[in-house]
Design an enzyme around this catalytic site. Structure first.
Site, PDB file in Angstrom:
ATOM      1  N   GLY A  34       0.787  -1.227   0.000  1.00 23.18           N
ATOM      2  CA  GLY A  34       0.000   0.000   0.000  1.00 23.18           C
ATOM      3  C   GLY A  34       0.819   1.275   0.000  1.00 23.18           C
ATOM      4  O   GLY A  34       1.920   1.355  -0.561  1.00 23.18           O
ATOM      5  N   SER A  35       0.290   2.280   0.676  1.00 24.54           N
ATOM      6  CA  SER A  35       0.781   3.648   0.550  1.00 24.54           C
ATOM      7  C   SER A  35       2.179   3.892   1.093  1.00 24.54           C
ATOM      8  O   SER A  35       2.727   4.985   0.911  1.00 24.54           O
ATOM      9  CB  SER A  35      -0.191   4.614   1.239  1.00 24.54           C
TER      10      SER A  35
END
Length: 597
Positions: free
Chosen positions: A316-317
């Site tokens: 993810g981020s």
């Protein structure tokens, strides 16, 4: 031999005729015979002495020649001549960076039966089953009364069990010396150490071989007699490892996660100070691998699975900082460059959205602070797929890690088959590329330590181990400032630890379905942190598998609510153990007037 008579008749008669004494003739003959015997004995003795002298001379001559030959030869180790390879029982210890024992050897005994020598097999089988509850008396009796002549009963027994078997008194039950591998700290650092088992076995010794972790990777070193028992010194700190496991175990239970992992790495050396994978196991009683007969589904659910090394996930981020850092390194943007965040961002049938509506534009720094997928994707489009792939490769995110564990090759990153433009956009915010927590810790360390590539290692190092430069010092410092802002007023506000200037980035990724697509209610929550942000020393990665917590009347699965507070507590606990003093501002006294007497 013809002997002369002492009283020859002819001489006796002549002596009598001449009026002489015949006894004088006998006495003279006796004297002459004694002289002959004496001379003969002397000659025999002298001959023997000569032979002995010659023998001693030859022997000392041979020894002298051999000594002269040895003194002029090249020294070399003697080699034993034996039929077959001997069983090497001795195995070196494994210690942490401070010399504390993680794995050692314990002298014990094995129990076996020479069945032909047994007196009362039935009684022996019953008594053994009473001493060792896992043994079946009927099965033992069947073995004792069958055609077998030799039977291993137990590979290892305790002194108390050995005495109990002695008390049975059957001469067919025998003991053999045995050296077992002991892990005195139980499950602490279980996945790092891996475990050991027996290889070749004999009644008088057994070969201890590693089966996983560093025990297997360094098996040859640990068994090599040439090392003279020198221990294998790991980079981990036993105290920090134990504290990390305790905090992560509590966090996993609190967040109702099915699994968790953490990696604490020195950003300048690449040393792994602690590495945790939960659930774990006790290497003293290593569980067997799950099989189809056990109804085993995903092997990643096994406690033997090392989530920190073998587990590859879309993280993810936490990847967004790589995109922004590369954009700054290429001169395409700076921290204040405004990025279009108008959404959704469409590419064919795909739509990229943000978690919230951040308006028409954000600065590059706010793209990180607010974690904008759209803003990151637009920066990635400016960079291009080819340059993006090359940059991620320099960070070590596209190949297996070099950490010294046999599990490392199984944690090979999963890359898109076609690195298309949409792949470039999704990878920029951590989707479409799967890597392990150790990969992520290595990449963060390389980006934030001043911009130098480091390699992950589980072996203690002396001083910084810098490789090629990845980014400039300026970009590295700016990236750290951005991550500090994320904790200060962004998505990781629960990660702030007073006195340690924590910076970091959250990442929440939906888990992919085996059949395609993504689950809507299952996530991998990750917090990648660095501390202190202004002068980085350590990177900490905390990952929770399918976390969920009820907060403020809502079910939360994002990293900001799950992984971040767990990581903050871990930093709070381990930073003092690492010798780091909190940097607390001293308040200036107010309302106090200094006076003199």
């Amino acid at each position: 031999m013809i002997r002369t008579p002492l009283r020859p008749l002819a001489r006796i008669l002549k002596a009598r005729a001449q009026g002489q004494n015949p006894d004088a003739i006998e006495a003279e003959n006796i004297r002459l015979r004694h002289e002959e015997d004496r001379d003969r004995a002397r000659n025999r003795a002298e001959g023997r002495l000569l032979v002995m002298g010659l023998a001693f001379f030859c022997a000392f001559g041979v020894i002298g020649v051999r000594m002269a030959a040895l003194s002029g030869s090249v020294p070399e180790e003697p080699t034993a001549q034996a039929s077959g390879s001997p069983i090497i029982g001795q195995r070196s210890d494994i210690v942490d960076r401070n010399g504390r024992v993680l794995a050692t050897n314990l002298d014990t005994h094995s129990l076996y039966a020479q069945i032909p020598d047994m007196i009362d097999p039935a009684k022996a089988a019953t008594d053994l089953a009473a001493i060792f509850p896992e043994l079946d008396a009927e099965e033992l009796l069947k073995d004792f009364t069958g055609e077998r002549r030799f039977l291993w009963i137990r590979r290892e027994i305790s002194p108390e069990q050995m005495q109990a078997v002695h008390d049975i008194g059957d001469p067919g039950l025998l003991f053999g010396p045995r050296e077992m591998r002991l892990y005195p700290n139980g499950s602490v650092a279980a996945h790092i150490l891996g475990g050991a088992t027996y290889g070749r076995e004999g009644v008088s010794s057994a070969e201890v071989v590693g089966v996983a972790g560093v025990e297997s990777y360094y098996d040859d070193f640990l068994r090599d007699p040439a090392n003279e028992g020198a221990p294998l010194e790991l980079s981990i700190d036993l105290t920090v490892q134990a504290a990390s496991e305790r905090v992560l175990q509590g966090g996993m239970m609190l967040m109702s996660a099915k699994g968790a992992s953490s990696v604490l790495m020195d950003v300048h050396t690449g040393e792994i100070i602690s590495m945790v994978s939960l659930p774990d196991f006790d290497p003293n009683d290593r569980p067997r691998v799950l099989t189809a007969e056990d109804g085993a589904g995903d092997q990643s659910d096994s406690p033997l699975f090392n989530r920190a090394v073998q587990g590859v996930y879309e993280l993810g981020s936490v990847f967004k900082i790589f995109t922004v850092a590369q954009g700054m390194e290429l001169g395409l943007i700076n921290a204040n460059t405004m990025i279009d965040t108008t959404g959704p961002l469409e590419w064919g049938r795909f739509r990229i959205r943000d978690f919230h509506n951040y308006g028409p534009a954000l600065s590059a720094e706010d793209v990180i602070v607010k974690s904008s997928n759209i803003g990151t994707a637009r920066i990635a489009m400016m960079i291009g797929g080819e340059r993006q792939r090359a940059f991620l490769g320099t960070l070590g995110l596209l190949e297996e890690t070099t950490v010294e564990m046999v599990e490392a090759p199984t944690g090979d990153p999963l890359l898109p088959a076609n690195w298309s433009e949409i792949s470039t956009m999704t990878i920029s915010y951590g989707h479409g590329l799967s890597s392990s927590p150790v990969h992520l810790a290595t990449a963060y360390s390389s980006l934030l330590n001043g911009g130098y590539r480091v390699e992950p290692t589980i072996i203690r190092q002396d001083g910084p181990q810098y490789g090629d430069r990845i980014v400039s010092e300026r970009v590295s410092a700016t990236s750290r400032n951005m991550l500090r802002a994320v904790v200060d007023h962004g998505t990781a506000s629960f990660g702030d630890v007073v006195g340690y200037e924590v910076g970091g980035k959250t990442g929440t990724a939906d888990k992919p379905r085996p059949t395609g697509g993504y689950y809507e209610d299952r996530t991998i929550a990750t917090f990648a942190s660095v501390f202190p942000a202004s002068d980085p020393k350590y990177v900490l990665i905390v990952t929770l598998d399918e976390p969920s917590i009820e907060t403020l009347g809502e079910e939360r699965r994002t990293a900001g609510w799950t992984a971040v507070p767990v990581a903050a507590e871990m930093i709070r606990r381990v930073a003092p153990l690492l010798g780091m003093r909190p940097d607390v501002e001293t308040l200036t006294p107010t309302g106090v007037t200094l006076t003199s007497n």
